[in-house]
Scaffold this motif. Sequence first.
Motif, PDB file in Angstrom:
ATOM      1  N   VAL A   1      10.702  44.576  42.601  1.00  0.00           N
ATOM      2  CA  VAL A   1       9.843  45.165  41.583  1.00  0.00           C
ATOM      3  C   VAL A   1       9.095  44.017  40.908  1.00  0.00           C
ATOM      4  CG1 VAL A   1       9.764  46.437  39.410  1.00  0.00           C
ATOM      5  CG2 VAL A   1      11.399  47.102  41.201  1.00  0.00           C
ATOM      6  N   MET A   2       7.788  44.148  40.836  1.00  0.00           N
ATOM      7  CA  MET A   2       6.966  43.084  40.257  1.00  0.00           C
ATOM      8  C   MET A   2       6.414  43.540  38.910  1.00  0.00           C
ATOM      9  SD  MET A   2       7.272  40.724  42.468  1.00  0.00           S
ATOM     10  CE  MET A   2       6.110  39.572  41.738  1.00  0.00           C
ATOM     11  N   SER A   3       6.459  42.643  37.965  1.00  0.00           N
ATOM     12  CA  SER A   3       5.960  42.950  36.626  1.00  0.00           C
ATOM     13  C   SER A   3       5.073  41.823  36.127  1.00  0.00           C
ATOM     14  CB  SER A   3       7.125  43.147  35.651  1.00  0.00           C
ATOM     15  OG  SER A   3       7.961  44.214  36.051  1.00  0.00           O
ATOM     16  N   TRP A   4       4.239  42.191  35.184  1.00  0.00           N
ATOM     17  CA  TRP A   4       3.427  41.218  34.460  1.00  0.00           C
ATOM     18  C   TRP A   4       3.787  41.314  32.976  1.00  0.00           C
ATOM     19  CZ3 TRP A   4       0.170  37.693  36.670  1.00  0.00           C
ATOM     20  CH2 TRP A   4      -0.182  37.908  38.007  1.00  0.00           C
ATOM     21  N   TYR A   5       4.009  40.168  32.385  1.00  0.00           N
ATOM     22  CA  TYR A   5       4.267  40.061  30.952  1.00  0.00           C
ATOM     23  C   TYR A   5       3.220  39.115  30.356  1.00  0.00           C
ATOM     24  CZ  TYR A   5       8.968  42.069  31.575  1.00  0.00           C
ATOM     25  OH  TYR A   5      10.037  42.899  31.858  1.00  0.00           O
ATOM     26  N   ARG A   6       3.090  39.179  29.059  1.00  0.00           N
ATOM     27  CA  ARG A   6       2.236  38.214  28.382  1.00  0.00           C
ATOM     28  C   ARG A   6       2.881  37.788  27.075  1.00  0.00           C
ATOM     29  NH1 ARG A   6      -2.948  41.976  26.511  1.00  0.00           N
ATOM     30  NH2 ARG A   6      -1.866  43.161  24.851  1.00  0.00           N
ATOM     31  N   GLN A   7       2.515  36.596  26.647  1.00  0.00           N
ATOM     32  CA  GLN A   7       3.026  36.076  25.388  1.00  0.00           C
ATOM     33  C   GLN A   7       1.918  35.345  24.660  1.00  0.00           C
ATOM     34  OE1 GLN A   7       6.557  33.640  25.664  1.00  0.00           O
ATOM     35  NE2 GLN A   7       7.108  34.129  23.549  1.00  0.00           N
ATOM     36  N   ALA A   8       1.583  35.864  23.499  1.00  0.00           N
ATOM     37  CA  ALA A   8       0.581  35.232  22.648  1.00  0.00           C
ATOM     38  C   ALA A   8       1.284  34.280  21.679  1.00  0.00           C
ATOM     39  CB  ALA A   8      -0.200  36.290  21.875  1.00  0.00           C
ATOM     40  N   PRO A   9       0.562  33.300  21.152  1.00  0.00           N
ATOM     41  CA  PRO A   9       1.182  32.350  20.213  1.00  0.00           C
ATOM     42  C   PRO A   9       1.823  33.062  19.032  1.00  0.00           C
ATOM     43  CG  PRO A   9      -0.964  31.567  20.904  1.00  0.00           C
ATOM     44  CD  PRO A   9      -0.829  32.959  21.437  1.00  0.00           C
ATOM     45  N   GLY A  10       3.073  32.727  18.774  1.00  0.00           N
ATOM     46  CA  GLY A  10       3.779  33.298  17.639  1.00  0.00           C
ATOM     47  C   GLY A  10       4.290  34.704  17.847  1.00  0.00           C
ATOM     48  N   LYS A  11       4.136  35.236  19.057  1.00  0.00           N
ATOM     49  CA  LYS A  11       4.577  36.599  19.334  1.00  0.00           C
ATOM     50  C   LYS A  11       5.603  36.614  20.449  1.00  0.00           C
ATOM     51  CE  LYS A  11       0.379  38.948  17.782  1.00  0.00           C
ATOM     52  NZ  LYS A  11      -0.648  39.972  18.139  1.00  0.00           N
ATOM     53  N   GLU A  12       6.348  37.721  20.530  1.00  0.00           N
ATOM     54  CA  GLU A  12       7.322  37.871  21.593  1.00  0.00           C
ATOM     55  C   GLU A  12       6.628  38.214  22.906  1.00  0.00           C
ATOM     56  OE1 GLU A  12      11.107  39.478  18.914  1.00  0.00           O
ATOM     57  OE2 GLU A  12      10.273  40.715  20.514  1.00  0.00           O
ATOM     58  N   ARG A  13       7.311  37.885  23.998  1.00  0.00           N
ATOM     59  CA  ARG A  13       6.793  38.259  25.305  1.00  0.00           C
ATOM     60  C   ARG A  13       6.849  39.779  25.441  1.00  0.00           C
ATOM     61  NH1 ARG A  13       8.639  34.736  30.441  1.00  0.00           N
ATOM     62  NH2 ARG A  13       7.951  33.158  28.934  1.00  0.00           N
ATOM     63  N   GLU A  14       5.766  40.369  25.937  1.00  0.00           N
ATOM     64  CA  GLU A  14       5.712  41.816  26.071  1.00  0.00           C
ATOM     65  C   GLU A  14       5.362  42.219  27.499  1.00  0.00           C
ATOM     66  OE1 GLU A  14       2.568  44.004  24.173  1.00  0.00           O
ATOM     67  OE2 GLU A  14       1.133  42.355  24.372  1.00  0.00           O
ATOM     68  N   LEU A  15       5.895  43.363  27.904  1.00  0.00           N
ATOM     69  CA  LEU A  15       5.600  43.902  29.218  1.00  0.00           C
ATOM     70  C   LEU A  15       4.183  44.460  29.236  1.00  0.00           C
ATOM     71  CD1 LEU A  15       6.492  44.837  32.076  1.00  0.00           C
ATOM     72  CD2 LEU A  15       7.190  46.980  30.993  1.00  0.00           C
ATOM     73  N   VAL A  16       3.411  44.057  30.234  1.00  0.00           N
ATOM     74  CA  VAL A  16       2.044  44.533  30.399  1.00  0.00           C
ATOM     75  C   VAL A  16       1.982  45.604  31.489  1.00  0.00           C
ATOM     76  CG1 VAL A  16      -0.266  43.876  31.105  1.00  0.00           C
ATOM     77  CG2 VAL A  16       1.027  42.375  29.591  1.00  0.00           C
ATOM     78  N   ALA A  17       2.586  45.320  32.628  1.00  0.00           N
ATOM     79  CA  ALA A  17       2.509  46.250  33.754  1.00  0.00           C
ATOM     80  C   ALA A  17       3.695  46.030  34.684  1.00  0.00           C
ATOM     81  CB  ALA A  17       1.210  46.064  34.524  1.00  0.00           C
ATOM     82  N   ARG A  18       4.076  47.085  35.366  1.00  0.00           N
ATOM     83  CA  ARG A  18       5.159  47.008  36.347  1.00  0.00           C
ATOM     84  C   ARG A  18       4.761  47.848  37.540  1.00  0.00           C
ATOM     85  NH1 ARG A  18      10.125  47.688  33.394  1.00  0.00           N
ATOM     86  NH2 ARG A  18      10.058  45.403  33.366  1.00  0.00           N
ATOM     87  N   ILE A  19       5.051  47.334  38.727  1.00  0.00           N
ATOM     88  CA  ILE A  19       4.743  48.063  39.947  1.00  0.00           C
ATOM     89  C   ILE A  19       5.968  48.042  40.844  1.00  0.00           C
ATOM     90  CG2 ILE A  19       3.644  46.004  40.981  1.00  0.00           C
ATOM     91  CD1 ILE A  19       1.746  48.014  42.422  1.00  0.00           C
ATOM     92  N   ARG A  20       6.334  49.199  41.361  1.00  0.00           N
ATOM     93  CA  ARG A  20       7.519  49.327  42.192  1.00  0.00           C
ATOM     94  C   ARG A  20       7.312  48.664  43.549  1.00  0.00           C
ATOM     95  NH1 ARG A  20      11.591  50.010  38.779  1.00  0.00           N
ATOM     96  NH2 ARG A  20      11.114  51.652  37.274  1.00  0.00           N
ATOM     97  N   SER A  21       8.371  48.509  44.285  1.00  0.00           N
ATOM     98  CA  SER A  21       8.328  47.716  45.509  1.00  0.00           C
ATOM     99  C   SER A  21       7.342  48.264  46.531  1.00  0.00           C
ATOM    100  CB  SER A  21       9.723  47.620  46.127  1.00  0.00           C
ATOM    101  OG  SER A  21      10.253  48.910  46.367  1.00  0.00           O
ATOM    102  N   SER A  22       7.232  49.571  46.615  1.00  0.00           N
ATOM    103  CA  SER A  22       6.318  50.161  47.585  1.00  0.00           C
ATOM    104  C   SER A  22       4.887  50.218  47.084  1.00  0.00           C
ATOM    105  CB  SER A  22       6.780  51.575  47.930  1.00  0.00           C
ATOM    106  OG  SER A  22       6.763  52.379  46.763  1.00  0.00           O
ATOM    107  N   GLY A  23       4.695  49.985  45.796  1.00  0.00           N
ATOM    108  CA  GLY A  23       3.361  50.023  45.215  1.00  0.00           C
ATOM    109  C   GLY A  23       2.897  51.396  44.804  1.00  0.00           C
TER     110      GLY A  23
END
Length: 116
Positions: free
Chosen positions: A33-55
């Motif tokens: 399972v592949m995911s994208w997270y992002r982290q801005a300065p001074g903020k916690e890392r947050e989940l942006v998107a997730r895609i299952r193994s088959s897409g």
Amino acid sequence: QVQLVESGGGLVQPGGSLRLSCAASGFTFSSAVMSWYRQAPGKERELVARIRSSGDSTTYGDSVKGRFSASRDNAKNTAYLHINSLKPEDTAVYYCNAVHYTFTAWGQGTQVTVSS
């Protein structure tokens, strides 16, 4: 060894678009399972998107729904994050994440800066 390498970040004007890539190696990409997270300065890392193994299934964070799109090419061992209508608040380091049966891995991140 397991490796995730992000690319495609940069400086973009508000309203612009980017495509981030995450090249994977060292494991069976099509099983993760592949995911994208992002982290801005001074903020916690947050989940942006997730895609299952088959897409065939994706989920998105509330702040990016309708503007971000996750995809993957299992033949190329690569995950993608398509970003449209960029806003200054999208400025962050974007990380690729892989969850496999036996491990979790992170990439080193790619900086996205949205500014005029």
